[in-house]
Design a protein around this motif. Sequence first.
Motif, PDB file in Angstrom:
ATOM      1  N   ARG A   4       0.911  -1.142  -0.051  1.00  0.00           N
ATOM      2  CA  ARG A   4      -0.102   0.207  -0.177  1.00  0.00           C
ATOM      3  C   ARG A   4       1.026   1.176  -0.106  1.00  0.00           C
ATOM      4  NH1 ARG A   4      -4.158   1.452   4.990  1.00  0.00           N
ATOM      5  NH2 ARG A   4      -4.230   3.476   4.386  1.00  0.00           N
ATOM      6  N   LEU A   5       0.536   2.111  -0.959  1.00  0.00           N
ATOM      7  CA  LEU A   5       1.352   3.500  -0.974  1.00  0.00           C
ATOM      8  C   LEU A   5       0.420   4.737  -0.313  1.00  0.00           C
ATOM      9  CD1 LEU A   5       2.848   3.218  -4.454  1.00  0.00           C
ATOM     10  CD2 LEU A   5       3.989   3.141  -2.020  1.00  0.00           C
ATOM     11  N   ASP A   6       0.849   5.375   0.358  1.00  0.00           N
ATOM     12  CA  ASP A   6       0.136   6.302   0.971  1.00  0.00           C
ATOM     13  C   ASP A   6       0.672   7.952   0.502  1.00  0.00           C
ATOM     14  OD1 ASP A   6      -1.992   5.196   2.391  1.00  0.00           O
ATOM     15  OD2 ASP A   6      -0.662   4.980   4.113  1.00  0.00           O
ATOM     16  N   LEU A   7      -0.114   8.671  -0.134  1.00  0.00           N
ATOM     17  CA  LEU A   7       0.591   9.990  -0.627  1.00  0.00           C
ATOM     18  C   LEU A   7       0.404  10.999   0.281  1.00  0.00           C
ATOM     19  CD1 LEU A   7      -1.036  10.112  -3.974  1.00  0.00           C
ATOM     20  CD2 LEU A   7       1.283   9.517  -3.481  1.00  0.00           C
ATOM     21  N   ILE A   8       1.345  11.740   0.521  1.00  0.00           N
ATOM     22  CA  ILE A   8       1.333  13.028   1.306  1.00  0.00           C
ATOM     23  C   ILE A   8       0.503  13.884   0.840  1.00  0.00           C
ATOM     24  CG2 ILE A   8       2.906  14.927   2.616  1.00  0.00           C
ATOM     25  CD1 ILE A   8       5.118  12.865   2.324  1.00  0.00           C
ATOM     26  N   ASP A   9      -0.473  14.601   1.590  1.00  0.00           N
ATOM     27  CA  ASP A   9      -1.608  15.332   1.029  1.00  0.00           C
ATOM     28  C   ASP A   9      -1.167  16.820   1.504  1.00  0.00           C
ATOM     29  OD1 ASP A   9      -3.309  13.414   0.156  1.00  0.00           O
ATOM     30  OD2 ASP A   9      -4.294  13.342   2.227  1.00  0.00           O
ATOM     31  N   ALA A  36       8.865  16.086  -6.503  1.00  0.00           N
ATOM     32  CA  ALA A  36       9.319  14.566  -6.597  1.00  0.00           C
ATOM     33  C   ALA A  36       7.938  13.849  -5.921  1.00  0.00           C
ATOM     34  CB  ALA A  36      10.454  14.222  -6.286  1.00  0.00           C
ATOM     35  N   LEU A  37       7.475  14.379  -4.797  1.00  0.00           N
ATOM     36  CA  LEU A  37       6.503  13.883  -3.977  1.00  0.00           C
ATOM     37  C   LEU A  37       4.825  14.474  -4.565  1.00  0.00           C
ATOM     38  CD1 LEU A  37       7.850  14.538  -0.560  1.00  0.00           C
ATOM     39  CD2 LEU A  37       8.069  12.523  -1.899  1.00  0.00           C
ATOM     40  N   LEU A  38       4.939  15.136  -5.750  1.00  0.00           N
ATOM     41  CA  LEU A  38       3.936  15.744  -6.324  1.00  0.00           C
ATOM     42  C   LEU A  38       3.088  16.795  -5.420  1.00  0.00           C
ATOM     43  CD1 LEU A  38       2.204  12.359  -7.719  1.00  0.00           C
ATOM     44  CD2 LEU A  38       3.718  14.027  -8.785  1.00  0.00           C
ATOM     45  N   LEU A  39       4.056  17.367  -4.729  1.00  0.00           N
ATOM     46  CA  LEU A  39       3.535  18.504  -3.845  1.00  0.00           C
ATOM     47  C   LEU A  39       3.804  20.006  -4.338  1.00  0.00           C
ATOM     48  CD1 LEU A  39       4.721  17.095  -0.426  1.00  0.00           C
ATOM     49  CD2 LEU A  39       2.396  17.244  -1.185  1.00  0.00           C
ATOM     50  N   ASP A  40       2.791  20.826  -4.527  1.00  0.00           N
ATOM     51  CA  ASP A  40       3.064  22.111  -4.950  1.00  0.00           C
ATOM     52  C   ASP A  40       2.961  23.085  -4.101  1.00  0.00           C
ATOM     53  OD1 ASP A  40       3.429  22.039  -7.600  1.00  0.00           O
ATOM     54  OD2 ASP A  40       1.181  22.055  -7.972  1.00  0.00           O
ATOM     55  N   HIS A  64       3.829  26.237   2.767  1.00  0.00           N
ATOM     56  CA  HIS A  64       2.789  25.146   2.881  1.00  0.00           C
ATOM     57  C   HIS A  64       2.708  24.405   1.652  1.00  0.00           C
ATOM     58  CE1 HIS A  64      -1.686  24.124   3.740  1.00  0.00           C
ATOM     59  NE2 HIS A  64      -0.970  22.887   3.533  1.00  0.00           N
ATOM     60  N   PHE A  65       2.876  23.282   1.633  1.00  0.00           N
ATOM     61  CA  PHE A  65       3.098  22.386   0.365  1.00  0.00           C
ATOM     62  C   PHE A  65       1.725  21.362   0.374  1.00  0.00           C
ATOM     63  CE2 PHE A  65       7.325  23.104   1.034  1.00  0.00           C
ATOM     64  CZ  PHE A  65       7.835  23.540  -0.299  1.00  0.00           C
ATOM     65  N   LYS A  66       0.984  21.454  -0.783  1.00  0.00           N
ATOM     66  CA  LYS A  66      -0.162  20.538  -0.993  1.00  0.00           C
ATOM     67  C   LYS A  66       0.060  19.864  -2.309  1.00  0.00           C
ATOM     68  CE  LYS A  66      -4.317  21.654   0.646  1.00  0.00           C
ATOM     69  NZ  LYS A  66      -5.567  22.535   1.005  1.00  0.00           N
ATOM     70  N   THR A  67      -0.910  18.712  -2.378  1.00  0.00           N
ATOM     71  CA  THR A  67      -0.988  17.739  -3.595  1.00  0.00           C
ATOM     72  C   THR A  67      -1.334  18.532  -4.628  1.00  0.00           C
ATOM     73  OG1 THR A  67      -3.113  16.981  -2.943  1.00  0.00           O
ATOM     74  CG2 THR A  67      -1.156  15.760  -2.277  1.00  0.00           C
ATOM     75  N   LYS A  68      -0.616  18.099  -5.740  1.00  0.00           N
ATOM     76  CA  LYS A  68      -1.248  18.948  -6.955  1.00  0.00           C
ATOM     77  C   LYS A  68      -2.665  18.579  -7.359  1.00  0.00           C
ATOM     78  CE  LYS A  68       3.314  18.979  -9.073  1.00  0.00           C
ATOM     79  NZ  LYS A  68       4.272  18.550 -10.095  1.00  0.00           N
ATOM     80  N   GLU A  69      -3.475  19.328  -7.766  1.00  0.00           N
ATOM     81  CA  GLU A  69      -5.013  19.114  -8.247  1.00  0.00           C
ATOM     82  C   GLU A  69      -4.992  19.345  -9.575  1.00  0.00           C
ATOM     83  OE1 GLU A  69      -7.472  21.658  -5.933  1.00  0.00           O
ATOM     84  OE2 GLU A  69      -6.472  21.145  -4.003  1.00  0.00           O
TER      85      GLU A  69
END
Length: 69
Positions: A4-9, A36-40, A64-69
Amino acid sequence: MEFRLDLIDTKIEFFEAHDVKTLEQMIERQIEINKALLLDVHGVSHQAAFNPKTEKMHFSAVVHFKTKE
């Protein structure tokens, strides 16, 4: 066995330096790593204060970094 992979939100990071240029370089370096973690970058807050002991300015930032939408 389950894989299982959990993404950082969301992720908040703190930076501090004795000059603005160094602070900017630290933040830019971390932005590239977090891509690289898909965070913007969602938001940036910064502050400057005078340190009377060293008689120099002290710069800090919160990013503050959040996942790309």
